[in-house]
Design an enzyme around this catalytic site. Sequence first.
Site, PDB file in Angstrom:
ATOM      1  N   ASP A 216       0.508  -1.336   0.121  1.00  0.00           N
ATOM      2  CA  ASP A 216       0.146  -0.159  -0.055  1.00  0.00           C
ATOM      3  C   ASP A 216       0.773   1.470  -0.081  1.00  0.00           C
ATOM      4  O   ASP A 216       0.484   2.247   0.068  1.00  0.00           O
ATOM      5  CB  ASP A 216      -1.062   0.122   1.175  1.00  0.00           C
ATOM      6  CG  ASP A 216      -0.282  -0.044   2.476  1.00  0.00           C
ATOM      7  OD1 ASP A 216       0.880   0.015   2.639  1.00  0.00           O
ATOM      8  OD2 ASP A 216      -1.120   0.175   3.452  1.00  0.00           O
ATOM      9  N   LEU A 218       2.701   2.550   2.402  1.00  0.00           N
ATOM     10  CA  LEU A 218       2.759   3.163   3.751  1.00  0.00           C
ATOM     11  C   LEU A 218       3.420   2.203   4.683  1.00  0.00           C
ATOM     12  O   LEU A 218       3.093   1.148   4.735  1.00  0.00           O
ATOM     13  CB  LEU A 218       1.184   3.507   3.995  1.00  0.00           C
ATOM     14  CG  LEU A 218       0.369   4.529   3.098  1.00  0.00           C
ATOM     15  CD1 LEU A 218      -0.918   4.679   3.583  1.00  0.00           C
ATOM     16  CD2 LEU A 218       1.267   5.996   3.406  1.00  0.00           C
ATOM     17  N   GLU A 273      16.971  -8.889  12.994  1.00  0.00           N
ATOM     18  CA  GLU A 273      18.265  -9.203  12.883  1.00  0.00           C
ATOM     19  C   GLU A 273      19.372  -7.659  13.181  1.00  0.00           C
ATOM     20  O   GLU A 273      20.611  -7.897  13.873  1.00  0.00           O
ATOM     21  CB  GLU A 273      18.796  -9.415  11.501  1.00  0.00           C
ATOM     22  CG  GLU A 273      18.201 -11.011  11.172  1.00  0.00           C
ATOM     23  CD  GLU A 273      18.965 -11.976  12.120  1.00  0.00           C
ATOM     24  OE1 GLU A 273      19.979 -11.904  12.577  1.00  0.00           O
ATOM     25  OE2 GLU A 273      18.277 -13.067  12.108  1.00  0.00           O
TER      26      GLU A 273
END
Length: 293
Positions: A216, A218, A273
């Site tokens: 999207d 966003l 990570e």
Amino acid sequence: MRQFTAVVNPTAGGSAGAAALLGVARLLRAAGAELETAYSSSLAHARRLARDAGEDGRVVLAVGGDGMAGAVGGALSGTGAVLGLVPAGRGNDFARALGLPADPAALARVLLESAPRAVDTVEVTSAVHDRTVVLGSVYAGVDALANLHANNARLLRGAASYYAGGLRAVASWRPARFRLTVDGTEHTHGGYSVVAANSGYYGSGRLVAPGARVDDGLLDVVVIGEAPKRLFFTLMNELATGRHVQRPQVTVLRGKEIRIEADRDVPYGADGEVDAALPVTARVLPGALRVLG
């Protein structure tokens, strides 16, 4: 017929990376696809292997958990190369967001037959860490501390390691004051954590951002504010369904770029990570990655 290069993290979930690939590889080869396997010695090495394979026009399979998916997907972001996932880690949250099947035969069909779709990636920058690109989320506060504990867990695996890590992190947490700048607008919140989510899932299936979508353009910014610790444990349980966002202690913002700062030394992480300290900036890269799923 597609040509694949599988980049394997041999330590994901113990030996689960290589084991997960075996069944899928057999089916891909039986269908006539070419598959080569490259074992990575580190995430940096995995990124180099992925870029080389992508430049040769091969579909790159990230075999491992969210750290491997983020490293390989980040390396391919913006290149036009195609990513496939063979989930074999503790969390597998980006694979979950894509709706990938766990059954090897069904996954092999996805890798062989599905058309690549464009998904967003997230550019992460900070003063103390090199620029990197990840797939799932950037999180700061108690979440990052919990993930650090989960990564260091030796006796627990999967959701259990994240839950235990969360309990340990919350027990020692002092609420921080976060300053968020979302698309140029500043917001101030006190509390436990901030998550800038591309994928709705993190922490081994917890639905931290129910409204997040990987395509999207966003980021959903979820802020868990000040609350008694007993309520925070309730919020942790509600992450399984996403009900936590209905609580008054939880704020959800949306934007293309977010900068996260705090009034003290607060850790942040990305895709399970990256471990560093605030401040950090996360910026969505719309449609930057082609992925099978």
